[in-house]
Design a protein around this motif. Structure first.
Motif, short mmCIF file in Angstrom:
data_model
loop_
_atom_site.label_atom_id
_atom_site.label_comp_id
_atom_site.label_asym_id
_atom_site.label_seq_id
_atom_site.Cartn_x
_atom_site.Cartn_y
_atom_site.Cartn_z
N ALA A 88 -0.33 -8.40 1.98
CA ALA A 88 0.23 -9.68 2.43
C ALA A 88 0.95 -9.52 3.76
O ALA A 88 0.92 -10.42 4.61
CB ALA A 88 1.19 -10.24 1.37
N ILE A 89 1.59 -8.37 3.97
CA ILE A 89 2.29 -8.11 5.23
C ILE A 89 1.29 -8.00 6.38
O ILE A 89 1.47 -8.60 7.44
CB ILE A 89 3.14 -6.83 5.11
CG1 ILE A 89 4.30 -7.06 4.13
CG2 ILE A 89 3.68 -6.40 6.47
CD1 ILE A 89 5.08 -5.80 3.80
N THR A 90 0.23 -7.24 6.17
CA THR A 90 -0.76 -7.08 7.23
C THR A 90 -1.56 -8.36 7.45
O THR A 90 -1.95 -8.67 8.58
CB THR A 90 -1.71 -5.91 6.91
OG1 THR A 90 -2.31 -6.11 5.62
CG2 THR A 90 -0.96 -4.60 6.90
N ALA A 91 -1.79 -9.12 6.38
CA ALA A 91 -2.52 -10.38 6.51
C ALA A 91 -1.75 -11.38 7.37
O ALA A 91 -2.35 -12.26 8.01
CB ALA A 91 -2.80 -10.99 5.14
N ALA A 92 -0.43 -11.24 7.41
CA ALA A 92 0.40 -12.13 8.22
C ALA A 92 0.43 -11.70 9.68
O ALA A 92 1.11 -12.34 10.50
CB ALA A 92 1.82 -12.18 7.66
N GLY A 93 -0.28 -10.61 10.01
CA GLY A 93 -0.39 -10.20 11.41
C GLY A 93 0.45 -9.01 11.81
O GLY A 93 0.51 -8.68 13.00
N THR A 94 1.07 -8.34 10.85
CA THR A 94 1.91 -7.18 11.16
C THR A 94 1.08 -5.90 11.06
O THR A 94 0.41 -5.66 10.06
CB THR A 94 3.11 -7.09 10.20
OG1 THR A 94 3.88 -8.28 10.31
CG2 THR A 94 3.99 -5.90 10.55
N THR A 95 1.15 -5.10 12.09
CA THR A 95 0.52 -3.77 12.10
C THR A 95 1.49 -2.79 11.45
O THR A 95 2.70 -2.89 11.64
CB THR A 95 0.21 -3.36 13.54
OG1 THR A 95 -0.67 -4.34 14.12
CG2 THR A 95 -0.44 -1.99 13.60
N VAL A 96 0.96 -1.82 10.70
CA VAL A 96 1.81 -0.92 9.92
C VAL A 96 1.51 0.53 10.26
O VAL A 96 0.35 0.96 10.26
CB VAL A 96 1.63 -1.16 8.41
CG1 VAL A 96 2.44 -0.15 7.60
CG2 VAL A 96 2.04 -2.58 8.03
N LEU A 97 2.57 1.27 10.52
CA LEU A 97 2.51 2.73 10.63
C LEU A 97 3.43 3.29 9.56
O LEU A 97 4.65 3.08 9.61
CB LEU A 97 2.95 3.18 12.02
CG LEU A 97 3.13 4.70 12.26
CD1 LEU A 97 1.86 5.46 11.89
CD2 LEU A 97 3.53 4.97 13.69
N LEU A 98 2.86 3.96 8.58
CA LEU A 98 3.67 4.43 7.46
C LEU A 98 3.61 5.94 7.35
O LEU A 98 2.58 6.57 7.61
CB LEU A 98 3.24 3.78 6.15
CG LEU A 98 1.86 4.08 5.56
CD1 LEU A 98 1.97 5.22 4.54
CD2 LEU A 98 1.29 2.84 4.86
N VAL A 99 4.76 6.51 7.03
CA VAL A 99 4.89 7.94 6.74
C VAL A 99 4.98 8.09 5.23
O VAL A 99 5.75 7.38 4.58
CB VAL A 99 6.15 8.50 7.44
CG1 VAL A 99 6.67 9.73 6.71
CG2 VAL A 99 5.84 8.83 8.89
N GLU A 100 4.20 9.01 4.69
CA GLU A 100 4.13 9.11 3.23
C GLU A 100 3.78 10.54 2.82
O GLU A 100 2.89 11.16 3.41
CB GLU A 100 3.07 8.14 2.70
CG GLU A 100 2.92 8.08 1.21
CD GLU A 100 4.21 7.71 0.50
OE1 GLU A 100 4.85 8.65 -0.02
OE2 GLU A 100 4.57 6.53 0.50
N GLN A 101 4.51 11.08 1.83
CA GLN A 101 4.18 12.38 1.28
C GLN A 101 3.15 12.29 0.16
O GLN A 101 2.44 13.25 -0.11
CB GLN A 101 5.44 13.07 0.74
CG GLN A 101 6.34 13.61 1.83
CD GLN A 101 7.39 14.56 1.27
OE1 GLN A 101 7.09 15.47 0.51
NE2 GLN A 101 8.63 14.33 1.66
N ASP A 102 3.08 11.13 -0.49
CA ASP A 102 2.12 10.92 -1.56
C ASP A 102 0.75 10.67 -0.94
O ASP A 102 0.45 9.58 -0.47
CB ASP A 102 2.56 9.71 -2.41
CG ASP A 102 1.67 9.50 -3.63
OD1 ASP A 102 0.48 9.87 -3.59
OD2 ASP A 102 2.16 8.95 -4.63
N VAL A 103 -0.08 11.70 -0.92
CA VAL A 103 -1.36 11.63 -0.24
C VAL A 103 -2.26 10.56 -0.85
O VAL A 103 -2.92 9.80 -0.15
CB VAL A 103 -2.06 13.00 -0.25
CG1 VAL A 103 -3.47 12.90 0.33
CG2 VAL A 103 -1.24 14.01 0.54
#
Length: 230
Positions: free
Chosen positions: A176-191
């Motif tokens: 829903a966040i990306t559908a609203a036009g927001t680009t996401v860069l996420l850091v995650e240890q859970d592969v």
């Protein structure tokens, strides 16, 4: 697709210790890029540098074609860059809604959209943030960042210290966040979570890029080799 964020040949140091070595990152408008890696790989350092909290020793950061390498964090935020920091960093003495409104800055944004994304926060909006569970605090931290209607959302370790079912609930709002036009860069240890949530994945190993690939195409063996350097 058009590059919204371009990081070129980035070196970052903490005193005499170098954390990033010649890192290149490109995030296209509308996509989700996951940066994975072990503890100490440089993932959080990368996000802090993009947000303007750290200054690189070398390299360039461009946002929507503009060189923002020398801009401090408070001048990057109005351009549309918002960071959800590791550890949430809420104001524990303030209520949920007060924490959200802080994220709006000088804008007169209302938290209605945040309550749509996280309906369980409605009943908690008058509760002090310090009294919330870890998952509830993470939802508030994400909501606070979204209050500024960012073009680029930087998510640092969303799943850290949370139960798997809570992590699943938090990641369920990402489409829903990306559908609203927001680009996401996420850091995650859970592969597994990173591969499921992202369009592309990039792995850091001791401050260097060890792997970059489409999330749906990369093999687990390749991720393991890049993650552990074997």
């Amino acid at each position: 697709m058009t590059a919204l964020l371009t990081v070129e040949d980035l070196d970052v140091r903490y005193g005499d210790a170098q954390a990033l070595f010649g890192v290149d990152v490109t995030v296209e408008a509308g996509e989700t890029l996951a940066v994975i890696g072990a503890n100490g790989a440089g993932k959080s350092t990368l996000l802090k540098t993009i947000a303007g909290l750290l200054r690189p020793g070398r390299g360039r950061i461009r946002f929507d074609g503009r060189d923002i390498t020398g801009l401090p964090a408070h001048r990057r935020a109005p351009l549309g860059i918002a960071l959800v920091p590791e550890g949430r960093r809420l104001f524990p003495s303030l209520t949920v809604e007060e924490n959200l409104l802080i994220g709006a800055g000088l804008a007169k944004a209302r938290p209605d959209r945040i309550y749509e994304l996280f309906p369980h926060l409605v009943a908690l909006r008058r509760r002090g943030a310090g009294l919330l569970s870890g998952g509830e605090q993470q939802a508030v931290a994400i909501g606070r960042a979204l209050m500024s209607d960012p073009r680029l959302l930087l998510l640092d370790e969303v799943s850290l210290g949370l139960a798997p079912i809570v992590v699943k609930q938090l990641y369920a709002v990402l489409p829903a966040i990306t559908a609203a036009g927001t680009t996401v860069l996420l850091v995650e240890q859970d592969v597994n979570q990173a591969l499921a949530a992202a369009d592309r994945v990039q792995c850091l190993l001791e401050g260097r890029v060890a792997l970059e690939a489409a999330a749906g195409d990369v093999s687990r063996a390749a991720v393991t080799r890049a993650y552990f350097g074997v």
